[in-house]
Design a protein around this motif. Structure first.
Motif, PDB file in Angstrom:
ATOM      1  N   UNK A  64       0.851  -1.190   0.000  1.00 46.25           N
ATOM      2  CA  UNK A  64       0.000   0.000   0.000  1.00 46.25           C
ATOM      3  C   UNK A  64       0.884   1.235   0.000  1.00 46.25           C
ATOM      4  N   UNK A  65       0.323   2.344  -0.424  1.00 48.17           N
ATOM      5  CA  UNK A  65       1.057   3.600  -0.403  1.00 48.17           C
ATOM      6  C   UNK A  65       1.143   4.221  -1.777  1.00 48.17           C
ATOM      7  N   UNK A  66       1.822   5.345  -1.842  1.00 51.49           N
ATOM      8  CA  UNK A  66       1.915   6.112  -3.082  1.00 51.49           C
ATOM      9  C   UNK A  66       3.354   6.432  -3.434  1.00 51.49           C
ATOM     10  N   UNK A  67       3.538   6.665  -4.722  1.00 51.19           N
ATOM     11  CA  UNK A  67       4.748   7.292  -5.237  1.00 51.19           C
ATOM     12  C   UNK A  67       4.302   8.682  -5.669  1.00 51.19           C
ATOM     13  N   UNK A  68       4.992   9.699  -5.195  1.00 46.30           N
ATOM     14  CA  UNK A  68       4.618  11.082  -5.509  1.00 46.30           C
ATOM     15  C   UNK A  68       5.754  11.739  -6.277  1.00 46.30           C
ATOM     16  N   UNK A  69       5.409  12.354  -7.384  1.00 41.77           N
ATOM     17  CA  UNK A  69       6.345  13.099  -8.220  1.00 41.77           C
ATOM     18  C   UNK A  69       5.908  14.550  -8.209  1.00 41.77           C
ATOM     19  N   UNK A  70       6.809  15.450  -7.845  1.00 43.19           N
ATOM     20  CA  UNK A  70       6.465  16.870  -7.895  1.00 43.19           C
ATOM     21  C   UNK A  70       7.614  17.684  -8.467  1.00 43.19           C
ATOM     22  N   UNK A  71       7.254  18.865  -8.957  1.00 44.50           N
ATOM     23  CA  UNK A  71       8.206  19.800  -9.566  1.00 44.50           C
ATOM     24  C   UNK A  71       7.999  21.158  -8.914  1.00 44.50           C
ATOM     25  N   UNK A  72       9.093  21.785  -8.511  1.00 47.09           N
ATOM     26  CA  UNK A  72       9.005  23.114  -7.916  1.00 47.09           C
ATOM     27  C   UNK A  72      10.240  23.924  -8.278  1.00 47.09           C
ATOM     28  N   UNK A  73      10.180  25.190  -7.945  1.00 50.43           N
ATOM     29  CA  UNK A  73      11.304  26.101  -8.158  1.00 50.43           C
ATOM     30  C   UNK A  73      11.417  27.000  -6.942  1.00 50.43           C
ATOM     31  N   UNK A  74      12.627  27.383  -6.604  1.00 48.13           N
ATOM     32  CA  UNK A  74      12.858  28.201  -5.416  1.00 48.13           C
ATOM     33  C   UNK A  74      12.088  29.515  -5.461  1.00 48.13           C
ATOM     34  N   UNK A  75      11.916  30.098  -6.629  1.00 48.70           N
ATOM     35  CA  UNK A  75      11.218  31.377  -6.748  1.00 48.70           C
ATOM     36  C   UNK A  75       9.749  31.235  -7.146  1.00 48.70           C
ATOM     37  N   UNK A  76       9.418  30.193  -7.902  1.00 48.33           N
ATOM     38  CA  UNK A  76       8.063  30.041  -8.446  1.00 48.33           C
ATOM     39  C   UNK A  76       7.161  29.147  -7.601  1.00 48.33           C
ATOM     40  N   UNK A  77       7.718  28.410  -6.650  1.00 48.57           N
ATOM     41  CA  UNK A  77       6.916  27.499  -5.836  1.00 48.57           C
ATOM     42  C   UNK A  77       6.624  26.196  -6.562  1.00 48.57           C
ATOM     43  N   UNK A  78       5.590  25.483  -6.085  1.00 45.50           N
ATOM     44  CA  UNK A  78       5.240  24.204  -6.703  1.00 45.50           C
ATOM     45  C   UNK A  78       4.606  24.425  -8.071  1.00 45.50           C
ATOM     46  N   UNK A  79       5.105  23.701  -9.058  1.00 47.98           N
ATOM     47  CA  UNK A  79       4.654  23.842 -10.440  1.00 47.98           C
ATOM     48  C   UNK A  79       3.766  22.694 -10.896  1.00 47.98           C
ATOM     49  N   UNK A  80       3.960  21.510 -10.339  1.00 45.81           N
ATOM     50  CA  UNK A  80       3.160  20.353 -10.731  1.00 45.81           C
ATOM     51  C   UNK A  80       3.341  19.241  -9.713  1.00 45.81           C
ATOM     52  N   UNK A  81       2.323  18.353  -9.662  1.00 43.83           N
ATOM     53  CA  UNK A  81       2.393  17.217  -8.748  1.00 43.83           C
ATOM     54  C   UNK A  81       1.485  16.114  -9.272  1.00 43.83           C
ATOM     55  N   UNK A  82       1.950  14.879  -9.164  1.00 46.17           N
ATOM     56  CA  UNK A  82       1.129  13.726  -9.517  1.00 46.17           C
ATOM     57  C   UNK A  82       1.495  12.582  -8.589  1.00 46.17           C
ATOM     58  N   UNK A  83       0.610  11.600  -8.491  1.00 45.87           N
ATOM     59  CA  UNK A  83       0.895  10.441  -7.643  1.00 45.87           C
ATOM     60  C   UNK A  83       0.381   9.176  -8.309  1.00 45.87           C
TER      61      UNK A  83
END
Length: 134
Positions: free
Chosen positions: A63-82
């Motif tokens: 059980x559980x998830x794999x989480x992929x996310x993209x962010x930038x130090x200035x722009x914050x979180x840009x995308x996320x999927x699981x």
């Protein structure tokens, strides 16, 4: 300057969870945490896809998830999927990816892969590429 496609071997990227090295791959040891993240590089404006070549090596249901996310130090979180772990086939390669758009240049782009407790995941590489090249 960014080419249209960049690969980062998993062994060139930081990790914040227990793992072993298998050639140029990283294999988790069943502990939850960020198995790979980076590259902390600037990227020009544009439409991108980022992801990891991975394979699940569990031979029992987990059980559980794999989480992929993209962010930038200035722009914050840009995308996320699981992805739920029960959706993964054993020993079946997968490119887990997410699309994101940069309306302005990124200063320190970060792509992260977080795995749940009990998962044995092997990552070969992270890839970032431009979409919609003209």
């Amino acid at each position: 300057m960014f080419n249209s496609y960049i690969d980062y071997p998993a062994t060139d990227l930081p990790s914040a969870t227990e793992h072993i090295l298998v050639g140029t791959s990283k294999r988790s040891c069943g502990k939850a945490g960020f198995l790979c993240f980076g590259p902390y590089q600037p990227f020009p404006s544009g439409a991108y896809t980022a992801g990891f070549d991975l394979i699940c090596l569990n031979h029992r249901p987990v059980k559980g998830e794999i989480i992929l996310d993209v962010s930038d130090s200035a722009l914050g979180q840009l995308a996320k999927t699981s992805l739920n772990a029960h959706m993964l086939g054993t020993d079946v390669p997968l490119f887990m990816a997410v699309d994101f758009d940069l309306n302005r240049p990124a200063e320190k782009l970060e792509v992260r892969l977080h795995i749940a407790e009990g998962l044995i995941i092997q990552i070969d590489r992270m890839s970032i590429f431009r979409r919609n090249l003209a």
